[in-house]
Design a protein around this motif. Structure first.
Motif, mmCIF file in Angstrom:
data_model
loop_
_atom_site.group_PDB
_atom_site.id
_atom_site.type_symbol
_atom_site.label_atom_id
_atom_site.label_comp_id
_atom_site.label_asym_id
_atom_site.label_seq_id
_atom_site.Cartn_x
_atom_site.Cartn_y
_atom_site.Cartn_z
ATOM 1 N N HIS C 260 1.011 -1.267 0.550
ATOM 2 C CA HIS C 260 -0.279 -0.197 -0.115
ATOM 3 C C HIS C 260 1.009 1.508 -0.069
ATOM 4 O O HIS C 260 2.230 1.231 0.988
ATOM 5 C CB HIS C 260 -0.493 -0.231 1.077
ATOM 6 N N PRO C 261 0.814 1.862 -1.165
ATOM 7 C CA PRO C 261 1.444 3.859 -1.074
ATOM 8 C C PRO C 261 1.813 3.914 0.477
ATOM 9 O O PRO C 261 2.833 4.547 0.957
ATOM 10 C CB PRO C 261 0.118 4.673 -2.047
ATOM 11 N N TYR C 262 0.449 3.991 1.437
ATOM 12 C CA TYR C 262 0.941 4.422 2.708
ATOM 13 C C TYR C 262 1.934 3.825 3.357
ATOM 14 O O TYR C 262 2.521 4.725 4.001
ATOM 15 C CB TYR C 262 -0.567 4.983 3.769
ATOM 16 N N THR C 263 1.772 2.769 3.499
ATOM 17 C CA THR C 263 2.605 1.947 4.521
ATOM 18 C C THR C 263 4.159 1.911 3.980
ATOM 19 O O THR C 263 5.232 1.963 4.325
ATOM 20 C CB THR C 263 2.606 0.536 3.918
ATOM 21 N N GLN C 264 4.512 2.164 1.861
ATOM 22 C CA GLN C 264 5.503 2.255 2.114
ATOM 23 C C GLN C 264 5.919 4.063 2.504
ATOM 24 O O GLN C 264 7.158 4.260 2.383
ATOM 25 C CB GLN C 264 5.276 2.478 0.181
ATOM 26 N N ALA C 265 5.372 5.086 2.114
ATOM 27 C CA ALA C 265 5.183 6.719 2.926
ATOM 28 C C ALA C 265 5.925 6.214 4.313
ATOM 29 O O ALA C 265 6.903 7.109 4.941
ATOM 30 C CB ALA C 265 4.216 7.150 2.343
#
Lengths: 309, 325, 334
Positions: C260-265
């Motif tokens: 997920h992009p949030y987890t990555q961020a």
């Protein structure tokens, strides 16, 4: 699951030799230590103890029968105004010894002071704790009652009570208790709202402890310091108001000696025999100053949030 | 060290408490050059914040600065009067605190508060001050700075408030900024933004030096060139960030590095706690204050306080293990 | 390390299905007459399971709803909707005395070691409170059982008569753990148990919790904002953002390959104590929006670099992108 080697086991022994953060001092020793360090607290405390001793031993301390009327001694002046040691504080319009009556009046004042505050604390803190802990409609109901009570002029309330129940000791006590229970309800409610969110209360809740038990064993003991401070200061207030109501004829009725009644009696002779008001006036002053000094000390020590700056 | 911006020597700061005298800063010496970023890292009670407050002369009774010197731009801050110190504070040395809500006055708009500070230290007129503040707000990344100039502190989110604080600290282009846990109260994604902002500003600003006080080794690692590790009021190790992280010398620093769970290491790597608790600052252990928790402690550690000694390459450690004499 | 979702052969200790919690926002009477009452979407349609003897992590920033979920599971607050099964039984159906009795199955350790112990109680009475409330052991055995529990968490039984203020933060967390263990719970909820502690002490408590979990065969729900701590302790992790779970995976998979992009961020935003990966923080823009007016569609879309038109319109489905690795993103791929 990653199982670490010996390092995990190390965390068990690790805590055992941790340094002790602070020595535990029992509450009474802390109180005495603090009291010794405060001239305000100490002087108030000593004066209160003296007043309580006078109350307890009044039958043995009174030089005369407080109701005995000696016509020859009417308006006898006090020692410092040319009188004799027979009537240290003088005698009143009926020839009764003022010192004896002041000493007996201590009983009334102290009894009213403690009883009123006791009733107010019990009623107020119970309602406050219920209000704060459960919230919702119960809270709204109790707090609106408190608002109503606060918006009601106190003297009017006292008159209504006397009209309904007739003047006397118990009507006075109940009227005064009704006047101040709100203080405790509000204090305890506010503290309960704060404490309820604290994790040790949540922990008790998650263990399955009953609400009533949580209130009695966790919440009230933690509100106690603020409550004791407030109660102490309120006793002084009650003593002054007891005198005021009795002065107005709304409180203690003669012949029961009360400082307020004595001042009322003395009012008519204020210019000729000022000592009739001086004795009970001094008694009120000394008692309330003593309690206020001690109460201030308690507040500084146990409830710094409330302390005046 | 004449080229240093700030040279702190043998600083001692203590507080009188009911239990006895608490020596928060116990003979701390370090220096920082112009434009440098120095990390002060340690756990709670190690004296890192008290060191920052001492430099700002913010220690009030029952605390006092009891010894040492703090030579800043050639003058000892300890010798300055209160009035002289007011001229230095905010203008030459600024401070950023952990909690933005306590720094801003909640009843005034933020722009006015910064402008007031600016005008106190300069001869700028109201218009000039306002223009400068709006520039500054824009620089720290506050959107629509013209409108936000008149906003009250509570109208900003936590991250935006910290940006305002940074604007406030930098508006007079100080030579030194002391940032005390500037991102500890913030969420990770917001923390990253603030750290990036601090880095960017420091590069573009005219040689502002930063003392970054933090408990977070990660923050210090990413931000600082040199690091001082503090324990119980002492600096126990000073080195470049790379040396501290990759070749720590002092057993406390080594223990600290091993005790934190790391994202960059393998899942199965165990953390090794440092046994015991942080030394009691009022009754500290004898000798080296870390000896009760140290696996390498020997007789000398119990009796003799080690001093910072060079161990090569500008690396210094206060530990008898490295004392060759 | 267990990277796959629990199979249905063994019932998981806790199953959370479509859990919702909205808090009403206090506002004046007139405002509430004029428009719909405001509410905080603290937890919105959250589902996950905690397997037997598994350590399940809930990680997220402030406002993610992770702590609210902890309180909901501990039944300290009541949910707006959804179901919870504890060992296959409806945990939300219990009320009153039945709930009080059943509370022994779910115990909690709290974040703040200075607020979680009643300052006026001795350690012995604190640890004995659950024992006497549930009459787990005969009155005469309470003392011995308390000593046993204290020893289990690494404290000296001889310290039982001391008061909380005589202990350090780490020791207090041990006392709180002893209290939670007293009832032999099936599920232990640890809400930020080390975030108030100093780093060198954190490790002691983390290792202790892990060890206790194994020895007492506990299922553990570990709530934290600290990804490195979660990585160290948990078997599986759910990442939360603004009241929703955005990604669930085994720890190894999540940290090696966040989808997920949030987890990555989030992972990219963490400053690490290493010089090898030094960087300027190329973090995501903006701040966490208000949970009173959460963004439409995917709640992360206003801050997401990969967001497209669809993201603002449609709430992404939870999809299993790799075995046991779920993410709620329209465009995430394994």
């Amino acid at each position: 699951m990653s199982v670490a080697d010996g390092t995990r086991a190390a965390s068990f022994v690790a805590a055992a030799d941790e340094v002790l953060v602070e020595e535990h001092v029992p509450a009474w020793r802390k109180f005495l230590d603090e009291l010794r360090g405060s001239s305000k607290g100490l002087s108030g405390f000593v004066m209160i103890v003296l007043v309580l001793l006078v109350t307890a031993f009044s039958p043995y301390l009174m030089p005369h029968d407080p109701t005995e009327q000696i016509i020859a001694h009417r308006f006898a002046p006090p020692v410092f105004d040319g009188g004799t040691y027979e009537h240290f504080l003088g005698a009143d319009n009926l020839g009764r010894d003022i010192l004896s009556r002041v000493i007996l009046g201590t009983q009334t004042s102290i009894a009213v002071g403690f009883l009123v505050v006791l009733i107010a604390v019990v009623v107020g803190s119970t309602l406050g704790a219920i209000s704060g802990y459960f919230g919702g409609y119960v809270d709204t109901a109790i707090m609106r009652l408190a608002d109503f009570q606060l918006s009601f002029p106190f003297i009017l309330l006292a008159i209504i009570f006397m009209a309904i129940f007739g003047p006397g000791f118990w009507s006075l006590v109940v009227a005064l208790a009704v006047a101040i229970w709100v203080n405790y309800a509000r204090l305890v409610r506010g503290e309960t709202l704060k404490l309820r969110e604290l994790e040790f209360v949540q922990a008790a809740h998650s263990i399955g402890v009953r609400d009533a038990t949580i209130i009695v064993r966790h919440i009230l003991p933690n509100v106690m310091p603020s409550m004791v401070v407030m109660a102490t200061l309120d006793i002084a207030w009650v003593i002054i108001f007891e005198a005021a109501l009795s002065f107005l004829g709304l409180g203690i009725q003669p012949p029961t000696p009360s400082w307020g009644v004595m001042i009322a009696d003395g009012r008519n002779y204020l210019f000729e025999s000022h000592w009739m008001t001086l004795g009970p006036g001094l008694a009120i002053l000394i008692t309330s100053v003593a309690i206020n000094l001690f109460g201030d000390f308690l507040r500084d020590t146990y409830d710094p949030k409330q302390a005046r700056l | 060290m004449s080229d240093a911006l700030l040279d702190v020597r043998d600083l001692v700061t203590r507080f009188r408490t009911k239990r006895g005298t608490l020596v928060a800063v116990d003979g701390v010496s370090f220096n920082i050059g112009r434009g440098e970023t120095l990390g002060l890292v340690g756990e709670s009670g190690c004296g890192k914040s008290a060191t920052g407050q001492s430099i700002m002369r913010l220690i009030e009774p029952p605390g006092e600065i009891a010894g040492g010197s703090m030579v800043f731009e050639g003058e000892d801050l300890r010798a300055k009067s209160r009035e002289e110190m007011r001229q230095v504070r905010g203008a030459r040395i600024a401070m950023i605190f952990q909690d933005p809500t306590t720094t801003l006055n909640p009843v005034f708009p933020v722009g006015g508060q910064i402008a007031e500070l600016f005008r106190y230290h300069t001869s700028a007129g109201p218009k000039e001050a306002k223009a400068r503040v709006i520039d500054m707000l824009a620089e720290v990344g506050i959107p629509r700075p013209h409108e936000r100039y008149d906003a009250y502190p509570h109208e900003f989110s936590g991250g935006m408030q910290q940006r305002v604080i940074i604007a406030c600290a930098l508006v007079l282009r100080p030579a030194l900024v002391i940032a005390d846990e500037p991102t500890t109260a913030l969420d990770v994604t917001v923390q990253a933004q603030i750290l990036a902002l601090l880095q960017r500003l420091q590069r573009s600003e005219t040689n502002t030096a930063v003392i970054l006080i933090s408990h977070d080794l990660g923050v210090v690692a990413q931000m600082c060139e040199r690091v001082c590790v503090m324990y119980a009021g002492n600096i126990v190790e000073v080195a470049t960030t790379a040396d501290i992280l990759d070749a720590p010398k002092h057993p406390y620093t080594v223990g600290l590095m091993q005790s934190i769970p790391r994202l960059d290491l393998d899942e199965d790597a165990a953390v090794r706690p440092i046994p015991g608790v942080v030394a009691d600052p009022i009754r500290p252990p004898s000798g080296c204050k870390f000896h009760p928790r140290c696996a390498h402690a020997f007789a000398r550690c119990y009796s003799e306080r080690p001093t910072l000694k060079a161990t090569g390459n500008g690396h210094m450690a206060a530990c008898h293990l490295y004392d060759q004499t | 390390m267990n990277d796959t979702v629990q199979t249905t052969a063994v019932r998981p200790t806790l199953e959370v299905r479509h859990l919702i919690k909205h808090f009403a926002v206090r506002q004046d009477v007139f405002a509430s007459l004029l428009r719909e009452p405001l509410k905080v979407h603290a937890v919105d349609d959250v589902s996950f399971t905690v397997g037997r003897e598994e350590t399940f992590g809930l990680v997220g920033e402030s406002g993610s709803g992770k702590s609210t979920i902890g309180k909901l599971i501990a039944r300290l607050i009541e949910p707006t909707g959804g179901t919870m099964l504890l060992d296959g039984e409806d945990w939300l159906a219990l009320r009153g005395a039945a709930l009080r009795r059943a509370r022994r199955n779910v115990q909690m350790i709290f974040q703040n070691p200075y607020a979680s112990l009643d300052p006026r109680w001795t350690v012995e009475s604190i640890v004995a409170e659950p024992l006497s409330t549930h009459k787990v052991v005969p009155r005469g055995d309470v003392h011995g059982r308390v000593a046993e529990l204290l020893r289990a968490v690494g404290l000296e039984p001889s310290h039982a008569q001391r008061f909380p203020h005589q202990f350090s933060g780490g020791q207090r967390q041990r006392i709180g753990l002893a209290r939670a263990l007293a009832l032999n719970p099936r599920l232990l909820i640890a809400d930020e148990p080390v975030s108030a502690l100093d780093v060198s002490v954190q490790a002691q408590i983390l290792n202790l919790i892990q060890d206790i979990q194994e020895r007492y065969h506990l299922s553990l729900l570990f709530i934290s904002h600290d990804l490195s701590v979660v990585k160290y302790v948990c078997d599986r992790v759910a990442v939360m953002y603004l009241g929703r779970v955005v990604e669930v995976a085994g720890t190894r998979a999540l940290f090696r390959r966040p989808l997920h992009p949030y987890t990555q961020a989030l992972l990219a935003a963490i400053p690490e104590p290493t010089t090898k990966r030094r960087r300027i923080f190329a973090a995501i823009e903006g701040e966490i929006p208000s949970p009173i007016h959460p963004p439409s569609g995917c709640r992360f879309h206003p801050r997401c670099a990969r967001a497209r038109a669809l993201c603002a319109l449609e709430t992404p489905e939870f999809r299993e992108l790799a075995p046991g690795h779920w993410a709620a993103c329209h465009y995430a791929e394994a």
